[in-house]
Design a protein around this motif. Structure first.
Motif, mmCIF file in Angstrom:
data_model
loop_
_atom_site.group_PDB
_atom_site.id
_atom_site.type_symbol
_atom_site.label_atom_id
_atom_site.label_comp_id
_atom_site.label_asym_id
_atom_site.label_seq_id
_atom_site.Cartn_x
_atom_site.Cartn_y
_atom_site.Cartn_z
ATOM 1 N N THR A 47 46.913 28.017 45.726
ATOM 2 C CA THR A 47 46.982 26.919 46.678
ATOM 3 C C THR A 47 46.399 27.359 48.015
ATOM 4 O OG1 THR A 47 49.176 27.581 47.468
ATOM 5 C CG2 THR A 47 49.081 26.104 45.551
ATOM 6 N N GLU A 48 46.080 26.400 48.843
ATOM 7 C CA GLU A 48 45.552 26.709 50.161
ATOM 8 C C GLU A 48 46.568 27.506 50.979
ATOM 9 O OE1 GLU A 48 42.639 26.314 51.384
ATOM 10 O OE2 GLU A 48 41.750 25.229 49.695
ATOM 11 N N GLU A 49 47.829 27.215 50.778
ATOM 12 C CA GLU A 49 48.879 27.909 51.515
ATOM 13 C C GLU A 49 48.921 29.389 51.160
ATOM 14 O OE1 GLU A 49 51.939 28.145 54.299
ATOM 15 O OE2 GLU A 49 50.585 26.474 53.808
ATOM 16 N N GLU A 50 48.651 29.714 49.883
ATOM 17 C CA GLU A 50 48.696 31.105 49.435
ATOM 18 C C GLU A 50 47.523 31.921 49.959
ATOM 19 O OE1 GLU A 50 50.945 30.739 45.102
ATOM 20 O OE2 GLU A 50 48.794 30.310 45.248
ATOM 21 N N LEU A 51 46.391 31.283 50.200
ATOM 22 C CA LEU A 51 45.174 32.002 50.564
ATOM 23 C C LEU A 51 44.804 31.891 52.033
ATOM 24 C CD1 LEU A 51 42.921 30.972 47.529
ATOM 25 C CD2 LEU A 51 44.249 33.071 47.783
ATOM 26 N N LYS A 52 45.498 31.066 52.782
ATOM 27 C CA LYS A 52 45.033 30.751 54.129
ATOM 28 C C LYS A 52 45.001 31.963 55.060
ATOM 29 C CE LYS A 52 49.547 29.499 56.124
ATOM 30 N NZ LYS A 52 50.296 28.459 56.833
ATOM 31 N N ASP A 53 45.854 32.966 54.815
ATOM 32 C CA ASP A 53 45.924 34.125 55.708
ATOM 33 C C ASP A 53 45.006 35.264 55.288
ATOM 34 O OD1 ASP A 53 47.875 32.862 57.248
ATOM 35 O OD2 ASP A 53 49.498 33.593 55.959
ATOM 36 N N MET A 54 44.280 35.119 54.167
ATOM 37 C CA MET A 54 43.424 36.200 53.671
ATOM 38 C C MET A 54 42.067 36.167 54.361
ATOM 39 S SD MET A 54 44.213 36.485 49.609
ATOM 40 C CE MET A 54 45.895 36.722 49.016
ATOM 41 N N GLU A 55 41.656 37.341 54.832
ATOM 42 C CA GLU A 55 40.397 37.445 55.560
ATOM 43 C C GLU A 55 39.210 37.445 54.597
ATOM 44 O OE1 GLU A 55 38.356 40.739 58.507
ATOM 45 O OE2 GLU A 55 40.503 40.297 58.724
ATOM 46 N N GLY A 56 38.113 36.785 55.019
ATOM 47 C CA GLY A 56 36.890 36.757 54.224
ATOM 48 C C GLY A 56 36.945 35.842 53.020
ATOM 49 N N TRP A 138 49.340 44.442 44.888
ATOM 50 C CA TRP A 138 50.531 44.098 44.101
ATOM 51 C C TRP A 138 51.491 43.211 44.893
ATOM 52 C CZ3 TRP A 138 55.612 45.318 45.314
ATOM 53 C CH2 TRP A 138 55.817 46.257 46.307
ATOM 54 N N ARG A 139 51.312 43.143 46.209
ATOM 55 C CA ARG A 139 52.167 42.289 47.022
ATOM 56 C C ARG A 139 51.555 40.907 47.266
ATOM 57 N NH1 ARG A 139 54.748 46.022 51.885
ATOM 58 N NH2 ARG A 139 56.040 47.350 50.537
ATOM 59 N N THR A 140 50.386 40.650 46.724
ATOM 60 C CA THR A 140 49.713 39.368 46.927
ATOM 61 C C THR A 140 49.803 38.517 45.666
ATOM 62 O OG1 THR A 140 47.522 40.088 46.137
ATOM 63 C CG2 THR A 140 48.103 40.585 48.428
ATOM 64 N N VAL A 141 49.345 37.265 45.792
ATOM 65 C CA VAL A 141 49.336 36.349 44.647
ATOM 66 C C VAL A 141 48.129 36.570 43.747
ATOM 67 C CG1 VAL A 141 50.614 34.590 45.905
ATOM 68 C CG2 VAL A 141 48.108 34.586 45.979
ATOM 69 N N LEU A 142 47.192 37.420 44.180
ATOM 70 C CA LEU A 142 45.954 37.584 43.426
ATOM 71 C C LEU A 142 46.195 38.167 42.040
ATOM 72 C CD1 LEU A 142 43.635 38.962 46.269
ATOM 73 C CD2 LEU A 142 43.810 36.614 45.433
ATOM 74 N N LEU A 143 47.153 39.069 41.930
ATOM 75 C CA LEU A 143 47.371 39.750 40.653
ATOM 76 C C LEU A 143 47.925 38.842 39.566
ATOM 77 C CD1 LEU A 143 48.689 43.328 41.452
ATOM 78 C CD2 LEU A 143 46.476 42.638 40.585
ATOM 79 N N LYS A 144 48.427 37.687 39.936
ATOM 80 C CA LYS A 144 48.972 36.805 38.897
ATOM 81 C C LYS A 144 47.873 36.278 37.985
ATOM 82 C CE LYS A 144 48.952 32.275 41.224
ATOM 83 N NZ LYS A 144 49.810 31.191 41.757
ATOM 84 N N TYR A 145 46.608 36.399 38.409
ATOM 85 C CA TYR A 145 45.508 35.957 37.569
ATOM 86 C C TYR A 145 44.777 37.114 36.914
ATOM 87 C CZ TYR A 145 44.337 31.093 36.964
ATOM 88 O OH TYR A 145 44.294 29.811 36.499
ATOM 89 N N TYR A 146 45.264 38.339 37.108
ATOM 90 C CA TYR A 146 44.630 39.492 36.470
ATOM 91 C C TYR A 146 44.971 39.509 34.987
ATOM 92 C CZ TYR A 146 43.302 44.308 35.448
ATOM 93 O OH TYR A 146 42.724 45.420 34.904
ATOM 94 N N LYS A 147 43.944 39.561 34.137
ATOM 95 C CA LYS A 147 44.144 39.589 32.688
ATOM 96 C C LYS A 147 43.526 40.853 32.119
ATOM 97 C CE LYS A 147 44.183 34.555 32.084
ATOM 98 N NZ LYS A 147 43.528 33.397 31.425
ATOM 99 N N HIS A 148 44.304 41.594 31.344
ATOM 100 C CA HIS A 148 43.813 42.855 30.782
ATOM 101 C C HIS A 148 42.642 42.631 29.832
ATOM 102 C CE1 HIS A 148 47.035 45.307 32.462
ATOM 103 N NE2 HIS A 148 47.844 44.320 32.180
ATOM 104 N N ALA A 149 42.660 41.544 29.083
ATOM 105 C CA ALA A 149 41.592 41.298 28.110
ATOM 106 C C ALA A 149 40.248 41.107 28.791
ATOM 107 C CB ALA A 149 41.930 40.066 27.272
ATOM 108 N N SER A 150 40.246 40.514 29.980
ATOM 109 C CA SER A 150 38.999 40.272 30.705
ATOM 110 C C SER A 150 38.528 41.501 31.457
ATOM 111 C CB SER A 150 39.179 39.113 31.691
ATOM 112 O OG SER A 150 39.532 37.933 31.002
#
Length: 268
Positions: A47-56, A138-150
């Motif tokens: 969501t926009e709320e999850e990413l709004k504080d990330m730089e770049g 590991w403290r961000t929401v980004l890892l929730k989309y990490y898939k080992h198969a990919s």
């Protein structure tokens, strides 16, 4: 032209024009549906709320991109751009120096490229910038989309990293008695260290990395304790980082007793 033939030609032309128009409309419709599907996937990722504080932050057709980095005690911060794809793949383009051309690195490769010492835990060591602070992945929401198969190549390299490798070694100058570090990651580096070790009177001026002399300070004792072991930054020697002889650090064309004994007794 007879009237019947003329009417037939008009009918044929109208049929093909209509067919092409319908096909064109179908293509555009499919393209529009694909774009809608991709945008829906991207919106479902974060969501926009999850990413709004990330730089770049940037959004692509099938990925989002954020600024990332990895910090080494020796080399400092290595900056990169992390792309998180909708299929769960993580790829990083390194920007550690203007001349660096390393692109599409896995997180493990980026951690290694940055020169990070100690245990290979890229989820802890790679960070993103949020509100001007470095936050581990590991403290961000980004890892929730990490898939080992990919990221199969990443996992394969992680398993290879657990195998035996050569830690950094030191050689003492015969003149000033200061110790100088040698890296043993590649075949060439192993051969350089081996030849220096066998030299009767090795000096600081022969150090292969930079031009130094005996007046230059040697590494601090606290820095010397870090020798690159993947199990522990301050390992004093274990079965993972200490090699007692292999085809990487022993040489067929060398006539020293160590290499001769290894060649004669090693398995083919």
């Amino acid at each position: 032209m007879p009237r019947a033939n003329f009417i037939a030609c008009l009918a044929t032309s109208w049929f093909w024009d209509t067919t092409l128009l319908l096909n064109s409309s179908c293509s555009w419709n499919l393209l529009a549906l694909s774009l809608i599907r991709v945008n829906r996937l991207l919106s479902n990722m974060f969501t926009e709320e999850e990413l709004k504080d990330m730089e770049g932050l940037k959004r692509g057709s099938d990925f989002i991109e954020v600024k990332c980095g990895c910090t080494s005690k020796k080399y400092g911060d290595a900056i990169g751009r992390l792309r998180v794809f909708t299929n769960g793949q993580f790829l990083i383009s390194c920007e550690c120096t203007p001349a660096c051309d390393q692109e599409k690195l896995t997180p493990y490769d980026f951690e290694k490229h940055s020169g990070k010492e100690g245990t290979k835990r890229w989820k802890n060591h790679i960070w993103v910038v949020m509100n001007n602070k470095k936050v581990p992945l590991w403290r961000t929401v980004l890892l929730k989309y990490y898939k080992h198969a990919s990221n199969g190549a990443n996992e394969l390299r992680r398993l290879r990293a657990k195998r035996l490798f050569h830690r950094d070694e030191f050689i003492r100058c015969s003149k000033c008695k200061k110790e100088r570090r040698f890296r043993l990651r590649t075949d060439e580096e192993c051969r350089t260290y081996h030849d220096a070790l066998n030299a009767k009177r090795w000096k600081c001026a022969n150090w292969p990395y930079d031009k130094i002399n005996c007046k230059d300070d040697e590494e601090r004792a606290s820095r010397k304790s870090c020798r690159g072991c993947p199990q522990s930054p301050t390992c004093k020697g274990c079965t993972t980082c200490v090699c007692f002889g292999c085809h990487k650090c022993r040489f067929l064309d060398c006539k020293c007793r160590t290499c001769v004994d290894f060649v004669q007794n090693a398995e083919p």
